[in-house]
Design an enzyme around this catalytic site. Sequence first.
Site, mmCIF file in Angstrom:
data_model
loop_
_atom_site.group_PDB
_atom_site.id
_atom_site.type_symbol
_atom_site.label_atom_id
_atom_site.label_comp_id
_atom_site.label_asym_id
_atom_site.label_seq_id
_atom_site.Cartn_x
_atom_site.Cartn_y
_atom_site.Cartn_z
ATOM 1 N N GLU A 36 0.882 -1.159 0.000
ATOM 2 C CA GLU A 36 0.000 0.000 0.000
ATOM 3 C C GLU A 36 0.922 1.211 0.000
ATOM 4 O OE1 GLU A 36 -3.188 -0.273 3.157
ATOM 5 O OE2 GLU A 36 -2.215 -2.208 3.402
ATOM 6 N N ARG A 261 5.277 -12.925 9.631
ATOM 7 C CA ARG A 261 5.987 -11.696 9.322
ATOM 8 C C ARG A 261 7.289 -11.615 10.128
ATOM 9 N NH1 ARG A 261 3.780 -6.500 9.508
ATOM 10 N NH2 ARG A 261 1.949 -7.285 8.464
ATOM 11 N N LYS A 271 4.252 1.054 10.284
ATOM 12 C CA LYS A 271 4.406 2.258 9.474
ATOM 13 C C LYS A 271 3.940 3.493 10.239
ATOM 14 C CE LYS A 271 3.193 0.056 5.273
ATOM 15 N NZ LYS A 271 2.310 0.095 4.119
HETATM 16 P P1 ATP Z 1 -0.280 -1.778 6.737
HETATM 17 O O1 ATP Z 1 -1.046 -2.711 5.851
HETATM 18 O O2 ATP Z 1 -0.606 -1.879 8.165
HETATM 19 O O3 ATP Z 1 -0.187 -0.390 6.244
HETATM 20 P P2 ATP Z 1 1.904 -3.430 5.983
HETATM 21 O O4 ATP Z 1 3.223 -3.505 6.654
HETATM 22 O O5 ATP Z 1 1.057 -4.626 5.886
HETATM 23 O O6 ATP Z 1 1.214 -2.274 6.718
HETATM 24 P P3 ATP Z 1 1.807 -3.276 3.117
HETATM 25 O O7 ATP Z 1 2.187 -2.161 2.231
HETATM 26 O O8 ATP Z 1 0.415 -3.754 3.058
HETATM 27 O O9 ATP Z 1 2.148 -2.807 4.582
HETATM 28 O O10 ATP Z 1 2.807 -4.469 2.914
HETATM 29 C C1 ATP Z 1 3.043 -5.041 1.654
HETATM 30 C C2 ATP Z 1 3.399 -6.484 1.812
HETATM 31 O O11 ATP Z 1 4.515 -6.660 2.673
HETATM 32 C C3 ATP Z 1 2.257 -7.282 2.395
HETATM 33 O O12 ATP Z 1 2.063 -8.429 1.591
HETATM 34 C C4 ATP Z 1 2.719 -7.634 3.766
HETATM 35 O O13 ATP Z 1 2.209 -8.876 4.143
HETATM 36 C C5 ATP Z 1 4.236 -7.645 3.634
HETATM 37 N N1 ATP Z 1 4.858 -7.290 4.900
HETATM 38 C C6 ATP Z 1 4.668 -6.175 5.615
HETATM 39 N N2 ATP Z 1 5.357 -6.202 6.763
HETATM 40 C C7 ATP Z 1 6.024 -7.384 6.787
HETATM 41 C C8 ATP Z 1 6.909 -8.017 7.712
HETATM 42 N N3 ATP Z 1 7.246 -7.439 8.869
HETATM 43 N N4 ATP Z 1 7.399 -9.234 7.382
HETATM 44 C C9 ATP Z 1 7.069 -9.810 6.224
HETATM 45 N N5 ATP Z 1 6.243 -9.283 5.319
HETATM 46 C C10 ATP Z 1 5.708 -8.076 5.588
HETATM 47 MG MG MG Z 2 -1.007 -4.402 4.538
#
Ligand code: ATP
Ligand code: MG
Length: 557
Positions: A36, A261, A271
């Site tokens: 995102e 994760r 974030k």
């Molecule tokens: P949010 O959705 O809360 O804004 P997010 O960390 O999930 O935060 P995204 O931009 O949705 O952010 O993340 C993109 C991809 O990265 C998703 O598929 C997510 O599962 C993966 N991802 C995010 N954080 C981690 C992590 N700590 N370890 C492994 N994969 C991650």
């Molecule tokens: Mg996300």
Amino acid sequence: MSSEESSTGANFIKTLIQEDLESGKHKTIVTRFPPEPNGYLHIGHAKAICLNFGLASDFNGRCHLRFDDTNPIKEEDEYVNAIREDVSWLGFDWGEHLYYTSSYFEQLYRYALQLIEKGKAYVCSLTTEQMREYRGTLTEPGRLSPYRDRTVEENRDLFGRMRAGEFPDGTHVLRAKIDMAAGNLNLRDPILYRILHASHHRTGDEWSIYPMYDFAHGQSDSIEAVTHSICTLEFEDHRPLYDWFIRELGIFAPRQIEFARLNLSYTVMSKRKLLQLVQEKYVSGWDDPRMPTLVGMRRRGYPAAAIRKFCERIGVGKGASWIDLAVLEDCVREELNETAPRAMAVIHPLKVVLTNYPQEQVEELTAAVHPQKPEMGSRTIYFSRQFYIERDDFMEEPSKKFFRLGPGREVRLRNAYIIRCDEVVKNAAGEIIELQCSADLATLGANPTDGRKVKGTIHWVSAPHALSIEILQYDRLFSVENPDKGEDYRQNLNPGSLQKIENVYAEASLVNALPGVPYQFERTGYFCVDPVDSCGSKPVFNRIVTLRDSWAKEQGK
Ligand code: ATP
Ligand code: MG
């Protein structure tokens, strides 16, 4: 990325994909990395990137980069551009497969209409608060919305008018009609669309309604014919909902696989918190070299290859994983030990005068760029009567295990002569300000002829040739293993995470150091010219990482 480098190692996801290929379910696999655009990428994202792009490359498939840009309020072009740059920098190429969920808004709208026509979606006019009440809890079933039985005609009409912008924000939503008593709360008539009179960074003011992430994500995968939708564990509970959408719409079904994760000690990864650190100026920006963001690590001097190595080393599993930050730092050291050119710099200088060396003489000595890699060539270092050594490399009253310089003692100058300390010069306050030494001029690249042994070797920099530099000595941003534990993670910031050292003397060859290119300062650590802070006349070097893991020792553990 080099071809012999498998990015993913063996993991359970590979096994599942292998099965799908062997059973003939798929001929080619398609994965995706779906950020995102509401912040910069961090080391957790790197795990997901290496996994998705790595699997695609291991199985000769492809990996899409898709921006899941369904929330216009938090998303910006700045983030889109930064994310593209970061993924490329990490060493991955999406080729022509760059996509945006916002490009599917029209298609998603039609999917919603399809559900309305089937009687599987309805416009609900409860307030947010009422909706929460009606939703029930984990132990109590929810209640049916009084709007649940609106006719297909009424729903079609209202949804059309929602799109046309006739209603203010929050007055209506479109919901799926599933099961208000479902044990899985995600299935209790979830919201599909909300009214939002907001400008989107790509679609502008075209839309007054936006799909929820859950309604957009799975269908976007389906539209792109993603065969394996790999996501983090918190989406396990959403899978039944995604499956429901796919089934009701009768469209291509990706296989969702969840993994744990990455959590990293001494680090926060949310974030929201990273944004807060930036906005409240605890750090200088998203690219502050102490941040766990890829821009921060890049500026600090972490090589992309070290981050890939780290992602491979930690592996992929289903159990919650906490990884020690030292594992990442070790990967950085290992990579830099192989690749970084060597140089000498004296961080805390003490002046030495060689009394038996001619006043005006200068020698050009040759030193290897990398002691184990002759192919990296050699460099010239200047030797003269006056030079600097580290204060720590001299002890007036040497302890038992100290093999470096002391009164009357000898030490080897790296790449140069053996010297002996003859006299210690002090100022009025009794502080040591200079050492008077003499060199054994027969020991350049040779052992003493009389067979005496000299144990210690120290680095040095010729005083008249020294390049004056500044060092930003970075350390861990947080001083406790889990910064999120306790009342407020900001109380756990490490006050010593940045130390500026202003008068450092470096060998002259470093005048050519390019921003971001790492060097090993022998016996000290890895450093690179900071691309942002080096605008003035004095080069500023970031400390990338120490030579050895000294954190535990320094903390007195
Ligand atoms: P949010 O959705 O809360 O804004 P997010 O960390 O999930 O935060 P995204 O931009 O949705 O952010 O993340 C993109 C991809 O990265 C998703 O598929 C997510 O599962 C993966 N991802 C995010 N954080 C981690 C992590 N700590 N370890 C492994 N994969 C991650
Ligand atoms: Mg996300």
